[in-house]
Design a protein around this motif. Structure first.
Motif, PDB file in Angstrom:
ATOM      1  N   GLU A 123      35.000  43.343 -36.048  1.00 13.02           N
ATOM      2  CA  GLU A 123      36.383  43.056 -36.426  1.00 13.02           C
ATOM      3  C   GLU A 123      36.525  41.727 -37.161  1.00 13.02           C
ATOM      4  OE1 GLU A 123      40.184  42.099 -33.799  1.00 13.02           O
ATOM      5  OE2 GLU A 123      39.485  44.166 -33.498  1.00 13.02           O
ATOM      6  N   ASP A 124      35.673  40.754 -36.827  1.00 12.23           N
ATOM      7  CA  ASP A 124      35.744  39.425 -37.438  1.00 12.23           C
ATOM      8  C   ASP A 124      34.918  39.298 -38.714  1.00 12.23           C
ATOM      9  OD1 ASP A 124      37.433  38.520 -35.476  1.00 12.23           O
ATOM     10  OD2 ASP A 124      35.819  37.719 -34.226  1.00 12.23           O
ATOM     11  N   LYS A 125      34.184  40.345 -39.071  1.00 15.34           N
ATOM     12  CA  LYS A 125      33.331  40.280 -40.253  1.00 15.34           C
ATOM     13  C   LYS A 125      33.769  41.299 -41.286  1.00 15.34           C
ATOM     14  CE  LYS A 125      29.319  38.209 -38.245  1.00 15.34           C
ATOM     15  NZ  LYS A 125      27.890  38.085 -38.380  1.00 15.34           N
ATOM     16  N   VAL A 126      33.604  40.917 -42.544  1.00 14.70           N
ATOM     17  CA  VAL A 126      33.904  41.819 -43.654  1.00 14.70           C
ATOM     18  C   VAL A 126      32.730  41.807 -44.625  1.00 14.70           C
ATOM     19  CG1 VAL A 126      36.401  41.565 -43.442  1.00 14.70           C
ATOM     20  CG2 VAL A 126      35.158  40.053 -44.966  1.00 14.70           C
ATOM     21  N   ARG A 127      32.581  42.902 -45.375  1.00 14.59           N
ATOM     22  CA  ARG A 127      31.525  42.981 -46.385  1.00 14.59           C
ATOM     23  C   ARG A 127      31.998  42.441 -47.727  1.00 14.59           C
ATOM     24  NH1 ARG A 127      29.551  48.981 -46.369  1.00 14.59           N
ATOM     25  NH2 ARG A 127      31.765  49.164 -46.631  1.00 14.59           N
ATOM     26  N   GLU A 128      33.327  42.435 -47.904  1.00 14.20           N
ATOM     27  CA  GLU A 128      33.879  41.899 -49.143  1.00 14.20           C
ATOM     28  C   GLU A 128      35.269  41.353 -48.863  1.00 14.20           C
ATOM     29  OE1 GLU A 128      34.694  43.122 -53.799  1.00 14.20           O
ATOM     30  OE2 GLU A 128      34.056  44.669 -52.398  1.00 14.20           O
ATOM     31  N   LEU A 129      35.553  40.234 -49.489  1.00 10.92           N
ATOM     32  CA  LEU A 129      36.871  39.621 -49.410  1.00 10.92           C
ATOM     33  C   LEU A 129      37.343  39.396 -50.836  1.00 10.92           C
ATOM     34  CD1 LEU A 129      39.191  38.153 -47.883  1.00 10.92           C
ATOM     35  CD2 LEU A 129      37.798  36.082 -48.038  1.00 10.92           C
ATOM     36  N   LEU A 130      38.503  39.929 -51.160  1.00 16.58           N
ATOM     37  CA  LEU A 130      39.083  39.756 -52.488  1.00 16.58           C
ATOM     38  C   LEU A 130      40.430  39.082 -52.328  1.00 16.58           C
ATOM     39  CD1 LEU A 130      38.983  42.077 -55.442  1.00 16.58           C
ATOM     40  CD2 LEU A 130      41.211  41.282 -54.724  1.00 16.58           C
ATOM     41  N   MET A 131      40.661  38.032 -53.104  1.00 18.26           N
ATOM     42  CA  MET A 131      41.932  37.325 -53.073  1.00 18.26           C
ATOM     43  C   MET A 131      42.493  37.287 -54.488  1.00 18.26           C
ATOM     44  SD  MET A 131      42.813  33.318 -52.304  1.00 18.26           S
ATOM     45  CE  MET A 131      42.233  32.781 -53.897  1.00 18.26           C
ATOM     46  N   PHE A 132      43.771  37.582 -54.618  1.00 18.86           N
ATOM     47  CA  PHE A 132      44.449  37.469 -55.909  1.00 18.86           C
ATOM     48  C   PHE A 132      45.707  36.659 -55.706  1.00 18.86           C
ATOM     49  CE2 PHE A 132      47.180  39.277 -59.389  1.00 18.86           C
ATOM     50  CZ  PHE A 132      46.465  38.695 -60.431  1.00 18.86           C
ATOM     51  N   GLY A 156      29.272  40.020 -49.173  1.00 18.54           N
ATOM     52  CA  GLY A 156      28.200  39.658 -48.247  1.00 18.54           C
ATOM     53  C   GLY A 156      28.614  40.007 -46.835  1.00 18.54           C
ATOM     54  N   ASP A 157      28.029  39.328 -45.878  1.00 16.26           N
ATOM     55  CA  ASP A 157      28.390  39.481 -44.470  1.00 16.26           C
ATOM     56  C   ASP A 157      29.238  38.261 -44.124  1.00 16.26           C
ATOM     57  OD1 ASP A 157      28.500  40.398 -41.855  1.00 16.26           O
ATOM     58  OD2 ASP A 157      26.601  39.453 -41.297  1.00 16.26           O
ATOM     59  N   ILE A 158      30.558  38.392 -44.236  1.00 15.01           N
ATOM     60  CA  ILE A 158      31.470  37.260 -44.178  1.00 15.01           C
ATOM     61  C   ILE A 158      32.179  37.210 -42.832  1.00 15.01           C
ATOM     62  CG2 ILE A 158      33.455  36.173 -45.302  1.00 15.01           C
ATOM     63  CD1 ILE A 158      32.656  38.194 -47.701  1.00 15.01           C
ATOM     64  N   ASP A 159      32.048  36.089 -42.149  1.00 12.21           N
ATOM     65  CA  ASP A 159      32.736  35.874 -40.883  1.00 12.21           C
ATOM     66  C   ASP A 159      34.079  35.213 -41.197  1.00 12.21           C
ATOM     67  OD1 ASP A 159      33.703  34.999 -38.401  1.00 12.21           O
ATOM     68  OD2 ASP A 159      31.685  34.612 -37.644  1.00 12.21           O
ATOM     69  N   LEU A 160      35.164  35.927 -40.950  1.00 10.15           N
ATOM     70  CA  LEU A 160      36.492  35.403 -41.272  1.00 10.15           C
ATOM     71  C   LEU A 160      36.829  34.138 -40.499  1.00 10.15           C
ATOM     72  CD1 LEU A 160      38.531  38.720 -41.523  1.00 10.15           C
ATOM     73  CD2 LEU A 160      37.730  37.262 -43.382  1.00 10.15           C
ATOM     74  N   ASN A 161      36.225  33.961 -39.329  1.00  8.07           N
ATOM     75  CA  ASN A 161      36.490  32.762 -38.532  1.00  8.07           C
ATOM     76  C   ASN A 161      35.803  31.517 -39.095  1.00  8.07           C
ATOM     77  OD1 ASN A 161      38.050  34.166 -36.597  1.00  8.07           O
ATOM     78  ND2 ASN A 161      36.153  34.949 -35.710  1.00  8.07           N
ATOM     79  N   LYS A 162      34.810  31.712 -39.963  1.00  9.46           N
ATOM     80  CA  LYS A 162      34.058  30.575 -40.491  1.00  9.46           C
ATOM     81  C   LYS A 162      34.303  30.332 -41.975  1.00  9.46           C
ATOM     82  CE  LYS A 162      30.405  31.162 -37.113  1.00  9.46           C
ATOM     83  NZ  LYS A 162      29.002  31.502 -36.893  1.00  9.46           N
TER      84      LYS A 162
END
Length: 182
Positions: A123-132, A156-162
């Protein structure tokens, strides 16, 4: 003759795959109205090699750990209204084609921010984060340049908390801090 046919078919299949693997956003790199920063996996791997030299700094170690898991980071900025419209169309198409889900959106007098993700292993990790970010009303500046629109994608392997550590170390748009405080 049969061998040439097989090699040709393989080369054609590979070139089609390589072309498809490129991001829709890569076209923005050649636009003179767009400033871009593209950081690939090899750069993040090089950064991770500095881990031994940073043993005493916990914040730096956190950044290095996160950097090890990043495949690519792309940031595109512009103040050109036509390019912004093009970016918005690209984002809409990309989100639909890649089945990204909206994480959050925010709107205030300073602009509009939208975040999309491709879910990861937890739940805290995403494979891609896109911001516009659009319509910053002249409020935004990056390295002294007026910026009204920002498109950022991290794969990548992105931890939203970090993510806030990465934002601070790489001088990325501060709107990303909103994601880590979801």
């Amino acid at each position: 003759m049969k061998m040439k046919s097989v090699l040709f078919t393989c080369a054609l299949a590979f070139s089609l795959w390589a072309t498809k693997a490129q991001s829709i956003f890569d076209a923005l790199e050649n636009n003179d109205a767009v400033s871009s920063v593209v950081v690939n996996k090899s750069m993040f791997m090089m950064l991770s090699k500095f881990e031994a030299a940073l043993d005493t700094e916990p914040e730096a170690k956190q950044f290095i750990e996160m950097a090890k898991n990043i495949q690519s980071l792309k940031v595109f900025t512009t103040s050109d209204k036509q390019v912004t419209a093009q970016m918005e169309q690209m984002v809409t198409k990309y989100v639909a084609q890649n089945k990204l889900t909206e994480l959050m959106r925010a709107r205030d007098k300073e602009g509009h921010v939208r975040f999309y993700i491709r879910p990861g292993a937890t739940e805290d990790k995403v494979r891609e984060l896109l911001m516009f970010v659009d319509q910053l009303s002249g409020q935004g500046q990056i390295n002294g340049r007026k910026v009204e629109n920002v498109l950022l994608t991290i794969v990548g392997d992105i931890d939203l908390n970090k993510i806030s550590g990465l934002i601070a170390k790489m001088n990325l748009p501060q709107e990303l801090n909103r994601v880590s405080k979801k």
